[in-house]
Write a protein that holds these residues in place. Structure first.
Motif, PDB file in Angstrom:
ATOM      1  N   ILE A 106      -5.761  -8.100  -0.554  1.00 29.92           N
ATOM      2  CA  ILE A 106      -5.436  -6.738  -0.969  1.00 29.92           C
ATOM      3  C   ILE A 106      -4.732  -6.738  -2.332  1.00 29.92           C
ATOM      4  O   ILE A 106      -4.991  -5.887  -3.178  1.00 29.92           O
ATOM      5  CB  ILE A 106      -4.577  -6.044   0.120  1.00 29.92           C
ATOM      6  CG1 ILE A 106      -4.093  -4.674  -0.346  1.00 29.92           C
ATOM      7  CG2 ILE A 106      -3.383  -6.851   0.537  1.00 29.92           C
ATOM      8  CD1 ILE A 106      -5.100  -3.617  -0.206  1.00 29.92           C
ATOM      9  N   TYR A 160      -1.454   4.381  -1.263  1.00 26.46           N
ATOM     10  CA  TYR A 160      -0.581   3.530  -0.450  1.00 26.46           C
ATOM     11  C   TYR A 160       0.825   4.097  -0.270  1.00 26.46           C
ATOM     12  O   TYR A 160       1.683   3.440   0.284  1.00 26.46           O
ATOM     13  CB  TYR A 160      -0.524   2.122  -1.041  1.00 26.46           C
ATOM     14  CG  TYR A 160      -1.830   1.381  -0.835  1.00 26.46           C
ATOM     15  CD1 TYR A 160      -2.085   0.730   0.369  1.00 26.46           C
ATOM     16  CD2 TYR A 160      -2.811   1.377  -1.806  1.00 26.46           C
ATOM     17  CE1 TYR A 160      -3.283   0.090   0.573  1.00 26.46           C
ATOM     18  CE2 TYR A 160      -4.023   0.728  -1.604  1.00 26.46           C
ATOM     19  CZ  TYR A 160      -4.235   0.091  -0.413  1.00 26.46           C
ATOM     20  OH  TYR A 160      -5.426  -0.541  -0.192  1.00 26.46           O
ATOM     21  N   PRO A 198       0.988  -4.165  -0.308  1.00 20.26           N
ATOM     22  CA  PRO A 198       1.143  -3.427   0.943  1.00 20.26           C
ATOM     23  C   PRO A 198       1.081  -4.323   2.180  1.00 20.26           C
ATOM     24  O   PRO A 198       1.602  -3.971   3.229  1.00 20.26           O
ATOM     25  CB  PRO A 198      -0.047  -2.462   0.954  1.00 20.26           C
ATOM     26  CG  PRO A 198      -0.610  -2.498  -0.414  1.00 20.26           C
ATOM     27  CD  PRO A 198      -0.248  -3.815  -1.004  1.00 20.26           C
ATOM     28  N   LYS A 199       0.439  -5.464   2.042  1.00 17.69           N
ATOM     29  CA  LYS A 199       0.279  -6.343   3.197  1.00 17.69           C
ATOM     30  C   LYS A 199       1.483  -7.284   3.332  1.00 17.69           C
ATOM     31  O   LYS A 199       1.972  -7.547   4.405  1.00 17.69           O
ATOM     32  CB  LYS A 199      -1.010  -7.154   3.028  1.00 17.69           C
ATOM     33  CG  LYS A 199      -1.334  -8.065   4.176  1.00 17.69           C
ATOM     34  CD  LYS A 199      -2.046  -7.319   5.267  1.00 17.69           C
ATOM     35  CE  LYS A 199      -2.373  -8.245   6.427  1.00 17.69           C
ATOM     36  NZ  LYS A 199      -2.858  -7.481   7.568  1.00 17.69           N
ATOM     37  N   THR A 232      -4.724  -1.943   4.249  1.00 15.65           N
ATOM     38  CA  THR A 232      -3.955  -3.108   3.817  1.00 15.65           C
ATOM     39  C   THR A 232      -4.562  -4.400   4.342  1.00 15.65           C
ATOM     40  O   THR A 232      -4.228  -5.475   3.877  1.00 15.65           O
ATOM     41  CB  THR A 232      -2.504  -3.027   4.305  1.00 15.65           C
ATOM     42  OG1 THR A 232      -2.502  -3.013   5.731  1.00 15.65           O
ATOM     43  CG2 THR A 232      -1.837  -1.773   3.802  1.00 15.65           C
TER      44      THR A 232
END
Lengths: 190, 150
Positions: free
Chosen positions: B62, B91, B48-49, A149
């Motif tokens: 990302i 993920y 996801p970040k 990530t």
């Protein structure tokens, strides 16, 4: 008596809710289980950062317990963990870097490889070089396959090339002792 | 009234314009169906970040990488479900806004239903009981008044 139990029901429900919400205060929303755990390293063919002619694939991890550290010179937290990683390497741990650059946008591509190499060398000379070698994830494809990530992130890979641990964030003595050491030590003992 | 209509029209135009702008990014397929699917997917996939943003909204690296991957996969002919599965494999369930139904998450659906049932049952029960109790009490009171008066 019956009335008392009737009043206890909402009280019980309320207490249950309190406990549920209270533990929520201490859960980390950023922590979620990596879906790659216990799976083999994804397939890849990528060059060495310092020697672009040389390429690696997933078999490079076979036979050794490896710490795969995702990093970049632009990443501030990575700079903070570099000295500690170097210390770990001094203790005999096998650390491989997975390097990716932010400025190399596959759609635009502005930075030359030489430039990246210069920056990396300068950074490692300054803060210590924990890496046996660096894999250059040119277009960040391997990072995507690994579920990265951001940076820094670290994977613990066993002798069979399977991913055993995925840590998001920096490695420091506390994280190492609590999270990595137990698994690492049993793997090395095998 | 006229003003209202005017505002509505402007609002609608605004929405439309933002849609057009969104597709005018660097990702277009030349196929309206795929363009629409791309927009839909990037709205349903979670960055996801940056926890509470979808990848369409986020400018994190990302998110850009994921968008490019979605584009690539769609161009290769993958369908909607294949793209979602690809992302979930890497993920986790986290990356898709619609949670899967499993023993852990089933409560998200069951709890509200249970709550409604319990609430309805509670209401029915209290409704039944109350009039009877009040009547008895009132009767007793009435009786007492009657007796006193005698």
């Amino acid at each position: 008596m019956k009335k008392v139990t009737l009043y206890l029901i909402p009280l019980g429900l309320f207490l249950g809710l309190i406990i549920f919400l209270y533990q929520g205060l201490f859960s980390n929303p950023r922590e979620h289980k990596s879906s790659l755990l216990e799976k083999p390293m994804p397939e890849f063919v990528l060059p060495d950062l310092m020697d672009i002619q040389r390429t690696y694939n997933q078999d490079v991890f076979l036979g050794k317990v490896t710490l795969l550290n995702v990093w970049g010179v632009w990443c501030i937290t990575c700079a903070i963990e570099l000295p500690y990683l170097t210390q770990l390497q001094d203790e005999g741990k096998h650390i491989v870097g997975l390097y990716y650059d932010q400025d190399i946008d596959p759609d635009f591509g502005v930075k030359t490889v030489e430039r990246v190499q210069l920056e990396v060398t300068a950074k490692l000379n300054q803060l210590g070089n924990p890496y046996a070698f660096n894999i250059f994830d040119v277009k960040r494809d391997l990072s995507l396959d690994l579920g990265v990530t951001g940076a820094p992130e670290t994977y613990l890979i066993d002798q069979q090339g399977k991913i055993r641990l995925h840590h998001i964030g920096d490695i420091n003595p506390r994280v190492w002792n609590k999270k990595f050491a137990p698994i690492y030590d049993t793997l090395v003992a095998q | 009234m006229n003003r209202l209509v005017c505002t509505l029209v402007i609002l609608m135009l605004g929405c439309f314009a933002s849609l057009v702008l969104a597709t005018e990014d660097k990702f277009h397929f030349g196929e309206p169906k795929k363009d629409a699917l791309f927009l839909e997917l990037t709205k349903e996939l979670r960055c996801p970040k940056c926890q509470n943003q979808n990848i369409a909204d986020s400018d994190a690296m990302i998110a850009v990488d994921l968008k490019r991957k979605v584009y690539e996969l769609l161009q290769k002919g993958n369908d909607r479900q294949q793209v979602i599965d690809f992302m979930k494999q890497r993920y986790g369930d986290f990356v898709y806004y619609q949670p899967p139904v499993n023993p852990m998450t089933i409560w998200l659906w069951l709890l509200p239903i249970l709550f409604v049932f319990v609430a309805v049952a509670g209401i029915v029960m209290t409704r039944k009981r109350q009039p009877a109790e009040i009547n008895n009490e009132q009767l007793a009171k009435a009786q007492a008044i009657l007796e006193r008066d005698e």
